[in-house]
Design a protein around this motif. Structure first.
Motif, short mmCIF file in Angstrom:
data_model
loop_
_atom_site.label_atom_id
_atom_site.label_comp_id
_atom_site.label_asym_id
_atom_site.label_seq_id
_atom_site.Cartn_x
_atom_site.Cartn_y
_atom_site.Cartn_z
N LYS A 80 8.46 2.47 6.14
CA LYS A 80 8.34 2.99 4.78
C LYS A 80 7.81 1.96 3.79
CE LYS A 80 11.59 6.78 4.61
NZ LYS A 80 12.22 6.61 5.93
N GLU A 81 8.03 0.67 4.09
CA GLU A 81 7.84 -0.34 3.06
C GLU A 81 6.39 -0.46 2.59
OE1 GLU A 81 9.43 -0.83 5.87
OE2 GLU A 81 11.52 -0.98 5.21
N GLY A 82 5.45 -0.29 3.48
CA GLY A 82 4.05 -0.36 3.08
C GLY A 82 3.53 -1.77 2.86
N LEU B 87 0.87 -1.17 0.00
CA LEU B 87 0.00 0.00 0.00
C LEU B 87 0.91 1.22 0.00
CD1 LEU B 87 -3.04 0.84 0.34
CD2 LEU B 87 -2.54 1.06 2.76
N SER B 88 0.85 2.00 -1.08
CA SER B 88 1.73 3.17 -1.14
C SER B 88 1.19 4.27 -0.23
CB SER B 88 1.80 3.68 -2.58
OG SER B 88 0.58 4.24 -2.94
N ALA B 89 2.02 5.23 0.07
CA ALA B 89 1.62 6.30 0.97
C ALA B 89 0.43 7.07 0.40
CB ALA B 89 2.80 7.24 1.23
N THR C 72 -1.97 0.77 9.95
CA THR C 72 -2.08 0.49 8.52
C THR C 72 -1.48 1.62 7.71
OG1 THR C 72 -4.15 -0.60 9.07
CG2 THR C 72 -3.72 -0.17 6.75
N ALA C 73 -1.79 2.86 8.07
CA ALA C 73 -1.24 4.00 7.33
C ALA C 73 0.22 4.22 7.71
CB ALA C 73 -2.06 5.25 7.62
N ARG C 74 0.53 4.04 9.00
CA ARG C 74 1.91 4.29 9.42
C ARG C 74 2.87 3.27 8.82
NH1 ARG C 74 -0.76 5.98 14.08
NH2 ARG C 74 -0.54 4.06 15.25
N GLY C 75 2.36 2.08 8.51
CA GLY C 75 3.20 1.10 7.81
C GLY C 75 3.58 1.57 6.43
N SER C 76 2.80 2.49 5.87
CA SER C 76 3.13 3.06 4.56
C SER C 76 3.85 4.38 4.69
CB SER C 76 1.85 3.25 3.74
OG SER C 76 1.19 2.04 3.59
#
Lengths: 358, 151, 371
Positions: free
Chosen positions: C255-257, C211-213, C225-229
């Motif tokens: 950053k990996e998402g 999941l991209s930013a 979920t968002a912070r993983g991106s």
């Protein structure tokens, strides 16, 4: 000294005296058949209980502890429950294949009992192509699974069966190659010859590194062939609910369940026979005194001890590892295990020709 | 952007927009015709950069319906509330799920619970209720003698 | 109604994952279109436990409606209650005693630890490892016992009320929380050893469900979920409430998402939550645990919105008051609902096994999505 071969010899002698050789062999076949069914049932009970106790031990639980002393009768109670449960057949299923499949799976597992030496001179059928027989029959078990998955008319079942088909067919190769390496070292396909060749040490120790590699590959392939975690994709419960046996209930489900556990026992028995000397006691070269003490332990205890150690190993895998994905599973086989196995068999051949093994 | 700056910049974009006094965040009331156009600007204009639609909901005011959009910008950390006033008899507003993709599920939820029709919505099916459901449960005049408990 | 589902015209297989399925952790129903093992489309069907809590709240008073929120995201019931309490307090303009604020934050963080622990066990179970579940429950049980002593409940606490908390903490509270911290800090490396460092687990999760930013923002995802991106969205940092502004903790970002990044963010959050609890547990100020409020609360006419950070992401309460004893309308912005909308995007092109891993990493709680 008490031994299984003496008991069987006495029975043979008594039957021959009473019935004449023709009827005696018929009676013996019946007895052997009954013994296999009995062993099948007992193994199922023991292994299910063992699995539950081992998993409980690993998961900081107690496991079954209510039925019978220390919960020993739990799996008996479960079997009773499964026996009296209604065996449903879904409407859309192919009824004939659906009902046949569990028996195919079970019979394939039973046939594999034949060439296994349970103790010294105690073997149902010491056929001269014993190892070939084992690899051939173990391929049949996938037919039962495919049959069950296809005839259930359920998408989860079908996906599970297809996964299982791809998986077993692939891992058969690795298992075959690692078995072959022992055949190369021994020079015989006969199970009793393979065991006899380990008189002065088990192959896993005698065969240097190549035998060790073959053993590791065998354990991985055996885990995969029996559909056990981390290779339990055929019944991955978080993905496919119960995979190929989603639609089965009651005794038909129990037969699959039994076949799975007996298969685990058999692959471990084969592993123990090929790499760990089967019923052969632990001998070290020319230490006469030590070897003599080891001989005092009955051969059946050696065999079952080794087998159950391997079973414990496979259970340990199951309760530790996450499950692989289908493409990773096939990658592991075709890109890693198979090439390693092929190179390994060349190494084994060199070792065998040069006589470098002990 | 401060509250006043937001108000002046948006007033230029949407004529006929009115502002609610007070409250946590600036609240702008607009008509449904102007909304998709304004939404696109709010998202793409680097001045606003409202890229995060964190709440979409409907309110039944008995006389009319409003759909409330809570927007925030992750870059500037300013927040804006947009209220679209809809006719209760025939509530229609353009979808914004091509602008903020989170709107797709939210709009489906509002559609079935309030009966608001989102024009050009890619998948206007019931999300929560069964397909045969009659009425719009979150409207104030909804009555269900069996399942509703009045206190 | 779900139409008769078989195969599509292109010969793709359509299977139902749920509403009763071991992977969905509840009554989520996903209609998955497959090509062989590869996922073409995922459509969520909701509503199996929709109780219309928002409608229910319209006929409940400002003190009563808070109790329904414990039943939404039942794994972070404290935090849901907290959001509602804050929202009502905004309306009645009451100052909360310091002690109550600290107790609330402590409870929030303990809840977060408990929730993440359950998620950790379930996530490992989704990818096929069953044993971690039991280890997670060992520690979660300690938290549940602590909650039971103080709040009288183990799951739906209903502890936070407008004005503070319902009752004072139990005398054992501090001692038992310290015991928990001691054990937990000792066990956390074990968790990493068992699951995080496992080769199979890493290969199952790395690069899966990307999941991209930009997509994370567009889909309105929040929390881990968002912070993983790599989208900074921790409400505790950005819009601090109660004593969060005085605390030292860092926002966990990756950053990996992918699924593994979301996994790591949650695991790091466990450590940050421990940090917060450690800062507060010895510094609970003396004083009242509840501010004096009227028996019947009436909010002025207006709109109130309160966002908090639950274990799953941003939880929002949007409350419209017409000056009556009951709210005119309440909307709960649940983190799971928005996170779920990104599932289809993440799962396309992945395998069935990946879908289960992705769902695990989203940490969906179905009553939270259905409300």
């Amino acid at each position: 000294m008490w031994s299984l071969s003496k008991i069987s010899g006495l029975i043979d002698h008594w039957l021959n005296g009473k019935l004449g050789s023709g009827w005696a062999s018929v009676a013996e076949m019946v007895i052997v058949g009954l013994c296999v069914i009995g062993l099948f049932a007992i193994l199922g009970l023991v292994l299910v209980l063992m699995e539950r106790k081992v998993s409980a031990w690993m998961q900081i639980r107690l496991g079954p502890n209510r039925v019978g002393p220390k919960g020993l009768l739990q799996s008996l109670a479960d079997t009773l429950k499964l026996l009296v449960k209604e065996g449903l057949t879904p409407d859309g299923a192919d009824k004939f294949l659906f009902n046949l499949a569990p028996f195919v799976a079970m019979i394939a597992a039973m046939l594999l009992m034949a060439p296994i030496a349970f103790a010294k001179d105690f073997q149902i059928w010491d056929v001269n192509i014993g190892v070939l027989y084992i690899t051939a029959i173990s391929s049949i078990s996938v037919i039962g699974i495919l049959m069950a998955g296809w005839s259930s008319n359920n998408k989860y079942s079908l996906l599970g069966a297809m996964r299982s088909g791809a998986q077993i067919v692939s891992y058969e190769l690795s298992a075959g190659l690692s078995i072959l390496s022992i055949v190369v070292l021994t020079g015989s396909l006969k199970v009793s010859d393979i065991i006899a060749a380990q008189q002065n040490g088990w192959w896993i120790f005698k065969g240097h590194v190549p035998a060790l590699i073959a053993f590791v590959i065998f354990i991985i392939a055996a885990t995969a062939e029996t559909n056990r975690a981390p290779f339990d994709l055929a019944e991955a419960e978080s993905e496919l609910t119960a995979g190929f046996h989603t639609e089965y209930s009651g005794m038909k489900f129990a037969l699959f369940f039994l076949a799975e556990y007996v298969n685990v026992f058999i692959v471990c028995a084969i592993g123990a026979t090929l790499f760990l000397g089967g019923w052969m006691p632990f001998h070290i070269g020319s230490w006469e005194g030590f070897n003599h003490i080891m001989d005092y332990i009955p051969s059946s205890i050696w065999f079952f001890g080794k087998t159950f150690f391997l079973i414990f190993l496979i259970m340990w895998f199951r309760w530790t590892f996450p499950r692989l994905r289908i493409d990773q599973l096939l990658n592991l086989e075709w890109k890693y295990l198979l090439p390693i196995g092929m190179v390994n068999i060349i190494l084994v051949t060199i070792v065998a020709i040069k006589g470098w093994h002990f | 952007m401060t509250r006043e700056e937001l108000q002046t910049s948006i007033a230029e974009l949407a004529s006929g927009a009115t502002w609610d006094e007070g409250g946590q965040w600036p609240v702008v009331n607009i008509l449904p015709e102007a909304w998709p156009e304004l939404a696109r600007t709010l998202k793409s204009d680097p001045l606003f950069a409202f890229d995060y639609l964190f709440c979409v909901t409907g309110v039944d005011w008995k006389s009319h319906l409003t759909v409330v959009y809570h927007l925030t910008s992750l870059r500037f950390r300013h927040t804006l509330v947009v209220k679209v006033k809809l006719d209760r008899a025939k509530p229609q507003v353009g979808t914004v799920c091509d602008i903020w993709r989170t709107a797709e599920l939210h709009e489906r939820e509002i559609r079935e619970l309030f009966g608001v029709e989102f024009l050009h919505h890619p998948d206007p099916r019931n999300l929560i209720l069964p397909d045969v459901w009659d009425g719009f449960p979150l409207r104030k005049d909804y009555e269900d003698p069996v399942n509703m408990i009045k206190l | 109604m779900i139409e008769e589902l078989g195969t599509t015209e292109q010969g793709e297989l359509v299977i139902n994952i749920g509403p009763q399925h071991p992977a969905t952790h509840g009554v989520l129903h996903l209609v998955v279109t497959l090509n062989g093992e590869t996922i073409r489309k995922v459509e969520p069907h909701l509503g199996y436990i929709h109780r219309s809590i928002e409608k229910m709240c319209e006929s409940l008073s400002y003190r009563q409606f808070i109790y329904t929120t414990s039943r939404m995201d039942y794994l972070s019931s404290h935090i849901n209650n907290h959001a509602c309490a804050l929202c009502v307090e905004n309306g009645i303009q009451v100052e909360i005693p310091e002690r109550a604020q600290v107790i609330r934050v402590l409870m929030d963080e303990l809840t977060r630890i408990a929730s993440h622990l359950l998620w950790w066990g379930a996530m490992a179970m989704d990818v096929g490892a069953i044993t971690p579940f039991f280890y997670a429950f060992r520690e979660r049980e300690m938290i549940n016992d602590i909650m039971e002593e103080t709040c009288g409940a183990r799951l739906t606490m209903n502890y936070m009320v407008p004005g503070g908390v319902m009752m004072d903490i139990h005398p054992n509270f501090q001692r038992r929380v310290k015991e928990l911290l001691l054990q937990f800090k000792h066990k956390l490396p074990e968790y990493h050893e068992l699951v995080t460092d496992n080769v199979i687990f890493q290969s199952r999760t790395k690069g899966v469900g990307y999941l991209s930013a930009d997509d994370a923002v567009s889909y309105g995802t929040s929390g881990p979920t968002a912070r993983g991106s790599g989208v900074p969205c921790d409400i505790r940092k950005l819009y601090p409430y109660d004593v969060y502004s005085k605390l030292e903790f860092s926002e966990c970002l990756a950053k990996e998402g992918d699924t593994f990044a979301r996994y790591l963010v949650r695991m790091n959050e466990l450590e940050q939550s421990i940090r917060i609890v450690e800062q507060l547990i010895d510094n609970i100020p003396e004083g009242d645990f509840q501010a004096k409020t009227k028996a019947v609360l009436k909010l002025p006419k207006g709109e109130f919105y309160q966002r908090v950070e639950t274990a799953r992401g941003e939880f929002g309460v949007y409350m419209i008051s017409e000056g009556a004893m009951q709210p005119y309308r309440i909307k709960f912005r649940s983190p799971g609902f928005s996170n779920l909308s990104a599932l289809d995007h993440m799962a396309r092109g992945a395998k069935i096994g990946d879908l289960v891993a992705i769902m695990g990493s989203l940490d969906l709680v179905i009553p939270d999505i259905d409300r």
